[in-house]
Scaffold this motif. Structure first.
Motif, PDB file in Angstrom:
ATOM      1  N   SER A  61       0.835  -1.211   0.000  1.00 24.70           N
ATOM      2  CA  SER A  61       0.000   0.000   0.000  1.00 24.70           C
ATOM      3  C   SER A  61       0.866   1.255   0.000  1.00 24.70           C
ATOM      4  O   SER A  61       0.561   2.232  -0.687  1.00 24.70           O
ATOM      5  CB  SER A  61      -0.938  -0.003   1.209  1.00 24.70           C
ATOM      6  N   TRP A  62       1.941   1.233   0.774  1.00 25.71           N
ATOM      7  CA  TRP A  62       2.864   2.377   0.776  1.00 25.71           C
ATOM      8  C   TRP A  62       3.491   2.568  -0.606  1.00 25.71           C
ATOM      9  O   TRP A  62       3.630   3.697  -1.075  1.00 25.71           O
ATOM     10  CB  TRP A  62       3.954   2.199   1.830  1.00 25.71           C
ATOM     11  N   LEU A  63       3.860   1.448  -1.253  1.00 30.22           N
ATOM     12  CA  LEU A  63       4.416   1.554  -2.609  1.00 30.22           C
ATOM     13  C   LEU A  63       3.408   2.190  -3.559  1.00 30.22           C
ATOM     14  O   LEU A  63       3.775   3.019  -4.399  1.00 30.22           O
ATOM     15  CB  LEU A  63       4.831   0.177  -3.137  1.00 30.22           C
ATOM     16  N   TYR A  64       2.138   1.819  -3.414  1.00 24.95           N
ATOM     17  CA  TYR A  64       1.128   2.422  -4.274  1.00 24.95           C
ATOM     18  C   TYR A  64       0.988   3.917  -3.969  1.00 24.95           C
ATOM     19  O   TYR A  64       0.911   4.735  -4.882  1.00 24.95           O
ATOM     20  CB  TYR A  64      -0.229   1.728  -4.133  1.00 24.95           C
ATOM     21  N   LEU A  65       0.988   4.260  -2.681  1.00 27.07           N
ATOM     22  CA  LEU A  65       0.911   5.666  -2.287  1.00 27.07           C
ATOM     23  C   LEU A  65       2.099   6.449  -2.848  1.00 27.07           C
ATOM     24  O   LEU A  65       1.946   7.556  -3.360  1.00 27.07           O
ATOM     25  CB  LEU A  65       0.883   5.776  -0.761  1.00 27.07           C
ATOM     26  N   ARG A  66       3.265   5.867  -2.795  1.00 27.63           N
ATOM     27  CA  ARG A  66       4.497   6.538  -3.220  1.00 27.63           C
ATOM     28  C   ARG A  66       4.589   6.693  -4.732  1.00 27.63           C
ATOM     29  O   ARG A  66       4.931   7.741  -5.242  1.00 27.63           O
ATOM     30  CB  ARG A  66       5.707   5.742  -2.697  1.00 27.63           C
ATOM     31  N   PHE A  67       4.280   5.619  -5.478  1.00 29.58           N
ATOM     32  CA  PHE A  67       4.508   5.615  -6.927  1.00 29.58           C
ATOM     33  C   PHE A  67       3.239   5.757  -7.762  1.00 29.58           C
ATOM     34  O   PHE A  67       3.314   5.942  -8.974  1.00 29.58           O
ATOM     35  CB  PHE A  67       5.257   4.348  -7.343  1.00 29.58           C
ATOM     36  N   ARG A  68       2.061   5.607  -7.134  1.00 27.12           N
ATOM     37  CA  ARG A  68       0.783   5.712  -7.850  1.00 27.12           C
ATOM     38  C   ARG A  68       0.691   4.751  -9.032  1.00 27.12           C
ATOM     39  O   ARG A  68       0.138   5.067 -10.082  1.00 27.12           O
ATOM     40  CB  ARG A  68       0.525   7.141  -8.326  1.00 27.12           C
ATOM     41  N   SER A  69       1.242   3.576  -8.836  1.00 27.88           N
ATOM     42  CA  SER A  69       1.207   2.525  -9.852  1.00 27.88           C
ATOM     43  C   SER A  69       1.121   1.189  -9.132  1.00 27.88           C
ATOM     44  O   SER A  69       1.748   1.009  -8.085  1.00 27.88           O
ATOM     45  CB  SER A  69       2.484   2.571 -10.701  1.00 27.88           C
ATOM     46  N   ILE A  70       0.369   0.250  -9.705  1.00 27.14           N
ATOM     47  CA  ILE A  70       0.312  -1.066  -9.079  1.00 27.14           C
ATOM     48  C   ILE A  70       1.518  -1.927  -9.452  1.00 27.14           C
ATOM     49  O   ILE A  70       1.740  -2.950  -8.839  1.00 27.14           O
ATOM     50  CB  ILE A  70      -0.987  -1.825  -9.411  1.00 27.14           C
ATOM     51  N   TRP A  71       2.308  -1.514 -10.446  1.00 25.90           N
ATOM     52  CA  TRP A  71       3.412  -2.361 -10.906  1.00 25.90           C
ATOM     53  C   TRP A  71       4.470  -2.645  -9.858  1.00 25.90           C
ATOM     54  O   TRP A  71       4.888  -3.806  -9.714  1.00 25.90           O
ATOM     55  CB  TRP A  71       4.004  -1.817 -12.202  1.00 25.90           C
ATOM     56  N   PRO A  72       4.948  -1.669  -9.085  1.00 27.62           N
ATOM     57  CA  PRO A  72       5.905  -2.021  -8.026  1.00 27.62           C
ATOM     58  C   PRO A  72       5.289  -2.994  -7.008  1.00 27.62           C
ATOM     59  O   PRO A  72       5.957  -3.910  -6.536  1.00 27.62           O
ATOM     60  CB  PRO A  72       6.236  -0.682  -7.362  1.00 27.62           C
ATOM     61  N   TYR A  74       2.794  -5.159  -7.631  1.00 21.58           N
ATOM     62  CA  TYR A  74       2.589  -6.434  -8.299  1.00 21.58           C
ATOM     63  C   TYR A  74       3.882  -7.238  -8.382  1.00 21.58           C
ATOM     64  O   TYR A  74       3.917  -8.424  -8.040  1.00 21.58           O
ATOM     65  CB  TYR A  74       2.013  -6.185  -9.698  1.00 21.58           C
ATOM     66  N   VAL A  75       4.946  -6.597  -8.809  1.00 25.05           N
ATOM     67  CA  VAL A  75       6.230  -7.297  -8.970  1.00 25.05           C
ATOM     68  C   VAL A  75       6.763  -7.768  -7.620  1.00 25.05           C
ATOM     69  O   VAL A  75       7.175  -8.928  -7.469  1.00 25.05           O
ATOM     70  CB  VAL A  75       7.259  -6.406  -9.702  1.00 25.05           C
ATOM     71  N   SER A  76       6.749  -6.895  -6.608  1.00 20.83           N
ATOM     72  CA  SER A  76       7.279  -7.308  -5.308  1.00 20.83           C
ATOM     73  C   SER A  76       6.387  -8.365  -4.646  1.00 20.83           C
ATOM     74  O   SER A  76       6.892  -9.259  -3.967  1.00 20.83           O
ATOM     75  CB  SER A  76       7.468  -6.100  -4.395  1.00 20.83           C
ATOM     76  N   HIS A  77       5.087  -8.306  -4.865  1.00 25.50           N
ATOM     77  CA  HIS A  77       4.186  -9.338  -4.341  1.00 25.50           C
ATOM     78  C   HIS A  77       4.487 -10.680  -5.009  1.00 25.50           C
ATOM     79  O   HIS A  77       4.557 -11.713  -4.333  1.00 25.50           O
ATOM     80  CB  HIS A  77       2.739  -8.923  -4.576  1.00 25.50           C
ATOM     81  N   ALA A  78       4.687 -10.668  -6.308  1.00 23.63           N
ATOM     82  CA  ALA A  78       5.029 -11.903  -7.017  1.00 23.63           C
ATOM     83  C   ALA A  78       6.345 -12.485  -6.499  1.00 23.63           C
ATOM     84  O   ALA A  78       6.459 -13.703  -6.288  1.00 23.63           O
ATOM     85  CB  ALA A  78       5.105 -11.645  -8.516  1.00 23.63           C
ATOM     86  N   LEU A  79       7.321 -11.625  -6.271  1.00 26.47           N
ATOM     87  CA  LEU A  79       8.605 -12.089  -5.742  1.00 26.47           C
ATOM     88  C   LEU A  79       8.455 -12.651  -4.324  1.00 26.47           C
ATOM     89  O   LEU A  79       9.122 -13.623  -3.967  1.00 26.47           O
ATOM     90  CB  LEU A  79       9.634 -10.961  -5.761  1.00 26.47           C
ATOM     91  N   ALA A  80       7.591 -12.061  -3.523  1.00 27.48           N
ATOM     92  CA  ALA A  80       7.345 -12.562  -2.172  1.00 27.48           C
ATOM     93  C   ALA A  80       6.625 -13.912  -2.204  1.00 27.48           C
ATOM     94  O   ALA A  80       6.819 -14.741  -1.307  1.00 27.48           O
ATOM     95  CB  ALA A  80       6.527 -11.559  -1.377  1.00 27.48           C
ATOM     96  N   ASP A  81       5.811 -14.148  -3.225  1.00 27.58           N
ATOM     97  CA  ASP A  81       5.072 -15.405  -3.322  1.00 27.58           C
ATOM     98  C   ASP A  81       5.952 -16.578  -3.763  1.00 27.58           C
ATOM     99  O   ASP A  81       5.627 -17.731  -3.457  1.00 27.58           O
ATOM    100  CB  ASP A  81       3.898 -15.267  -4.292  1.00 27.58           C
ATOM    101  N   ILE A  82       7.034 -16.314  -4.447  1.00 26.89           N
ATOM    102  CA  ILE A  82       7.884 -17.404  -4.945  1.00 26.89           C
ATOM    103  C   ILE A  82       8.358 -18.331  -3.824  1.00 26.89           C
ATOM    104  O   ILE A  82       8.196 -19.551  -3.937  1.00 26.89           O
ATOM    105  CB  ILE A  82       9.057 -16.857  -5.787  1.00 26.89           C
ATOM    106  N   PRO A  83       8.932 -17.814  -2.722  1.00 25.35           N
ATOM    107  CA  PRO A  83       9.344 -18.743  -1.659  1.00 25.35           C
ATOM    108  C   PRO A  83       8.174 -19.519  -1.054  1.00 25.35           C
ATOM    109  O   PRO A  83       8.330 -20.684  -0.687  1.00 25.35           O
ATOM    110  CB  PRO A  83       9.978 -17.840  -0.599  1.00 25.35           C
ATOM    111  N   ILE A  84       7.006 -18.898  -0.987  1.00 24.71           N
ATOM    112  CA  ILE A  84       5.829 -19.593  -0.458  1.00 24.71           C
ATOM    113  C   ILE A  84       5.467 -20.765  -1.363  1.00 24.71           C
ATOM    114  O   ILE A  84       5.178 -21.869  -0.892  1.00 24.71           O
ATOM    115  CB  ILE A  84       4.645 -18.616  -0.306  1.00 24.71           C
ATOM    116  N   PHE A  85       5.500 -20.540  -2.668  1.00 22.68           N
ATOM    117  CA  PHE A  85       5.195 -21.617  -3.612  1.00 22.68           C
ATOM    118  C   PHE A  85       6.243 -22.720  -3.559  1.00 22.68           C
ATOM    119  O   PHE A  85       5.912 -23.901  -3.647  1.00 22.68           O
ATOM    120  CB  PHE A  85       5.082 -21.077  -5.028  1.00 22.68           C
TER     121      PHE A  85
END
Length: 94
Positions: A61-72, A74-85
């Motif tokens: 949420s802070w990244l969205y507030l800071r950059f006003r884009s979902i891409w940062p 989305y990418v960091s969420h995907a990277l966080a999900d890799i170890p979980i998978f």
């Protein structure tokens, strides 16, 4: 990310302002995950994992507030999900 950052965060921001919207949307994101976590794990593990989910939700949420884009987010969420998978794969397929 579209739901939690683009929609929920933006609506919270209108009502609460930026910093409070980060916390509010992270709490909603965490509550959303508690249901899935509680179905799979006991409460101590669910609470521990929920703390991690809250930190992630607040960060995204802070990244969205800071950059006003979902891409940062989305990418960091995907990277966080890799170890979980990877952990899930190893638990299931050993």
């Amino acid at each position: 990310e579209y739901v939690w950052r683009w929609f929920v965060f933006r609506k919270c921001e209108v009502v609460l302002g930026g910093s409070a919207a980060v916390t509010a949307s992270a709490l909603g994101f965490t509550a959303h995950h508690v249901v899935a976590l509680a179905a799979q794990f006991n409460w101590p593990i669910t609470l521990l994992a929920s703390a991690g989910v809250f930190v992630g939700g607040a960060t995204w949420s802070w990244l969205y507030l800071r950059f006003r884009s979902i891409w940062p987010c989305y990418v960091s969420h995907a990277l966080a999900d890799i170890p979980i998978f990877v952990i899930g794969w190893r638990l299931i397929f050993g």
